[in-house]
Scaffold this motif. Structure first.
Motif, short mmCIF file in Angstrom:
data_model
loop_
_atom_site.label_atom_id
_atom_site.label_comp_id
_atom_site.label_asym_id
_atom_site.label_seq_id
_atom_site.Cartn_x
_atom_site.Cartn_y
_atom_site.Cartn_z
N LEU A 199 0.83 -1.20 0.00
CA LEU A 199 0.00 0.00 0.00
C LEU A 199 0.87 1.26 0.00
O LEU A 199 1.96 1.27 0.55
CB LEU A 199 -0.91 0.03 1.24
N ARG A 200 0.33 2.30 -0.62
CA ARG A 200 0.93 3.62 -0.56
C ARG A 200 -0.16 4.60 -0.18
O ARG A 200 -1.17 4.71 -0.86
CB ARG A 200 1.54 3.99 -1.91
N LEU A 201 0.05 5.32 0.91
CA LEU A 201 -0.93 6.29 1.39
C LEU A 201 -0.54 7.68 0.92
O LEU A 201 0.58 8.15 1.19
CB LEU A 201 -1.03 6.26 2.91
N ARG A 202 -1.45 8.36 0.21
CA ARG A 202 -1.19 9.71 -0.30
C ARG A 202 -2.12 10.71 0.40
O ARG A 202 -3.31 10.43 0.56
CB ARG A 202 -1.46 9.78 -1.81
N PRO A 203 -1.59 11.85 0.81
CA PRO A 203 -2.46 12.87 1.41
C PRO A 203 -3.58 13.28 0.45
O PRO A 203 -3.35 13.41 -0.75
CB PRO A 203 -1.51 14.03 1.69
N SER A 204 -4.76 13.48 0.98
CA SER A 204 -5.90 13.86 0.15
C SER A 204 -6.84 14.71 0.99
O SER A 204 -6.48 15.15 2.07
CB SER A 204 -6.60 12.61 -0.40
N TYR A 205 -8.05 14.92 0.47
CA TYR A 205 -9.03 15.70 1.22
C TYR A 205 -10.40 15.06 1.11
O TYR A 205 -10.88 14.75 0.01
CB TYR A 205 -9.12 17.14 0.70
N PHE A 206 -11.00 14.80 2.26
CA PHE A 206 -12.41 14.44 2.36
C PHE A 206 -12.96 15.27 3.52
O PHE A 206 -12.30 15.39 4.57
CB PHE A 206 -12.59 12.95 2.65
N VAL A 223 -2.55 0.88 -4.43
CA VAL A 223 -2.08 -0.50 -4.30
C VAL A 223 -1.16 -0.81 -5.47
O VAL A 223 -1.46 -0.48 -6.62
CB VAL A 223 -3.26 -1.49 -4.28
N GLY A 224 -0.03 -1.43 -5.18
CA GLY A 224 0.90 -1.79 -6.24
C GLY A 224 0.34 -2.86 -7.15
O GLY A 224 -0.38 -3.76 -6.71
N TRP A 225 0.66 -2.76 -8.44
CA TRP A 225 0.20 -3.77 -9.40
C TRP A 225 1.33 -4.12 -10.36
O TRP A 225 2.30 -3.38 -10.51
CB TRP A 225 -1.01 -3.28 -10.20
N GLU A 226 1.18 -5.27 -11.01
CA GLU A 226 2.12 -5.71 -12.03
C GLU A 226 1.36 -6.11 -13.28
O GLU A 226 0.18 -6.50 -13.21
CB GLU A 226 2.96 -6.88 -11.52
N ASP A 227 2.04 -6.03 -14.40
CA ASP A 227 1.42 -6.38 -15.68
C ASP A 227 1.58 -7.88 -15.91
O ASP A 227 2.70 -8.40 -15.98
CB ASP A 227 2.07 -5.60 -16.83
N ASP A 287 5.48 -4.25 -5.28
CA ASP A 287 5.80 -2.84 -5.05
C ASP A 287 5.56 -2.06 -6.33
O ASP A 287 6.12 -2.37 -7.39
CB ASP A 287 7.27 -2.73 -4.63
N GLY A 288 4.72 -1.02 -6.23
CA GLY A 288 4.38 -0.24 -7.41
C GLY A 288 5.56 0.51 -8.00
O GLY A 288 5.49 0.94 -9.17
N ALA A 304 8.57 -0.81 -8.43
CA ALA A 304 9.47 -1.76 -9.08
C ALA A 304 9.29 -1.71 -10.59
O ALA A 304 8.22 -1.32 -11.09
CB ALA A 304 9.22 -3.17 -8.55
N PRO A 305 10.30 -2.09 -11.38
CA PRO A 305 10.17 -2.12 -12.84
C PRO A 305 9.00 -3.00 -13.28
O PRO A 305 8.82 -4.11 -12.77
CB PRO A 305 11.51 -2.69 -13.30
N GLY A 306 8.24 -2.51 -14.24
CA GLY A 306 7.08 -3.26 -14.73
C GLY A 306 5.88 -3.21 -13.82
O GLY A 306 4.89 -3.90 -14.04
N HIS A 307 5.95 -2.41 -12.77
CA HIS A 307 4.86 -2.27 -11.82
C HIS A 307 4.32 -0.84 -11.87
O HIS A 307 4.85 0.02 -12.55
CB HIS A 307 5.31 -2.61 -10.40
N GLY A 308 3.27 -0.61 -11.10
CA GLY A 308 2.69 0.73 -10.99
C GLY A 308 1.77 0.80 -9.79
O GLY A 308 1.62 -0.17 -9.04
#
Length: 378
Positions: free
Chosen positions: A260-267, A278-282, A292-293, A295-299
């Protein structure tokens, strides 16, 4: 009467030698029919003296019983022979496929709802529900949304009427207006307000259900499904939120490498607020959550919104923000189903296409369990 034994013996021999059921029936009529020879003897009993009747009646009745039993036994033998003949000559090909019977299936949204309830029940959450036709106060005001907040705009919301005559409840923070507008709820957050007001704190609930917004494309529909979580207790912080979401997503996607990666936002209803990526791979051209998002080939994929419950929301719910703290999160159930089970268009969820349901539906006998894997019935 002197010929009775001879008549009986002759009848038994003829019965035994009968060639078929038709011949046997003719013999029955000959001996036991209304005009049959043994029936005729039975009729003579009425003309006999009591002494003669007492002597002859048992003999006639014995002959009649012997002939009737022989006919019944021979008939049973003929029927058994006929059954054997049919079994030998008639065949049923059991290798042919039977007609397909209509079979229902569990919709992916219902399946995912069950999976989520199973996961969060294991984490100590209970399920809370509320009305889908909600009032303006619970849907917006109590969640720290001012009258001019964009979520109140008509193009975002389905209002049932301009004004209602019902009075909204008073709160610890301020008093709601005397009139309120009714609308189709835009999120399940009103359930959190109602639960806090009814149960107080501490509280740990999830609120799944249908919600409504005026939007429609491949990833949005006017009606969709959402699940929100709320924890209010003493000493709650962002670490508890991150652990809960991480544990939930690992169990749901059945992967231990969820990052997981938590980004500041507003609600308006949380402070601080964070978007959860959430990290993903192709994998063969498809985005699969895991790894890990960076990492190469991830996001990274934005999946849900969350944050610490705003102090004003706690006040609206009648709780003291100096004593209680909590976190909340929300995610689309339909989107979770799309990501887990490989669907790329949200609109088909509501088309009622039997072919789609046959492909993506679940057996009602495969209930999600943590021990077998919540997606074991896929």
């Amino acid at each position: 009467m002197t010929d009775l034994p001879t008549m009986q013996e002759d009848a038994l021999q003829r019965i035994e030698g009968a060639s078929d059921a038709g011949a046997l029936e003719a013999l029955r009529i000959e001996y036991l029919g209304k005009q049959g020879s043994i029936s005729a003897l039975m009729k003579t009993l009425g003309k006999m003296s009591p002494e003669e009747r007492q002597e002859q009646a048992p003999k006639i009745q014995s002959a009649r019983t012997a002939v009737a039993d022989a006919i019944a036994a021979r008939k049973e033998a003929f029927e058994a022979e006929e059954l054997e003949r049919k079994l030998a000559s008639e065949t049923l090909d059991l290798t042919l496929p039977s007609p397909t019977a209509p079979r229902g299936s569990v919709h992916p949204v219902s399946q995912v709802m069950d999976e989520l309830a199973e996961i969060f029940a294991d984490l100590g959450f209970s399920v809370a529900t509320g009305p889908e036709i909600e009032d303006d106060w619970h849907n917006f005001t109590a969640l720290n949304m001012a009258e001019t907040h964009p979520a109140r705009a008509m193009h975002d919301t389905f209002y049932c009427s301009a004004e209602g005559a019902n009075e909204a409840p008073d709160t610890a923070a301020n008093s709601a207006p005397n009139t309120r507008r009714m609308l189709l709820r835009t999120h399940t957050s009103p359930v959190q307000i109602r639960s806090m007001k009814e149960q107080g704190a501490p509280i740990r609930i999830i609120a799944p259900g249908r919600v409504y917004r005026s939007d429609s494309d491949a990833t949005h529909t006017p009606m969709f499904h959402q699940i929100e979580g709320l924890v209010v207790d003493k000493g709650i912080h962002l670490g508890h939120l991150k652990w809960t979401l991480e544990t939930f997503l690992k169990a749901f996607f059945e992967r231990d490498d969820i990052v997981l990666r938590l980004r500041p936002s507003y609600f308006p209803f949380t402070e601080p607020s964070v978007e959860v990526d959430v990290g993903w791979e192709d994998v063969n051209g498809r985005k699969v959550l895991g790894g890990d998002g960076d990492a190469p080939g991830h996001g990274w994929m934005e999946l849900l919104g969350s944050g610490m419950v705003n102090a004003r929301v706690l006040e609206f719910a009648g709780l003291d923000p100096d004593e209680w703290q909590g976190f909340a999160f929300g995610v689309g159930v339909d989107r979770l189903a799309m990501l887990k089970y490989g669907m790329d268009d949200l609109r088909v969820f509501f088309d009622g296409d039997q072919r789609w349901l046959d492909h993506y539906g679940f057996s009602p006998f495969d209930q999600p369990t943590l021990s077998a894997g919540v997606g074991a019935g896929a």
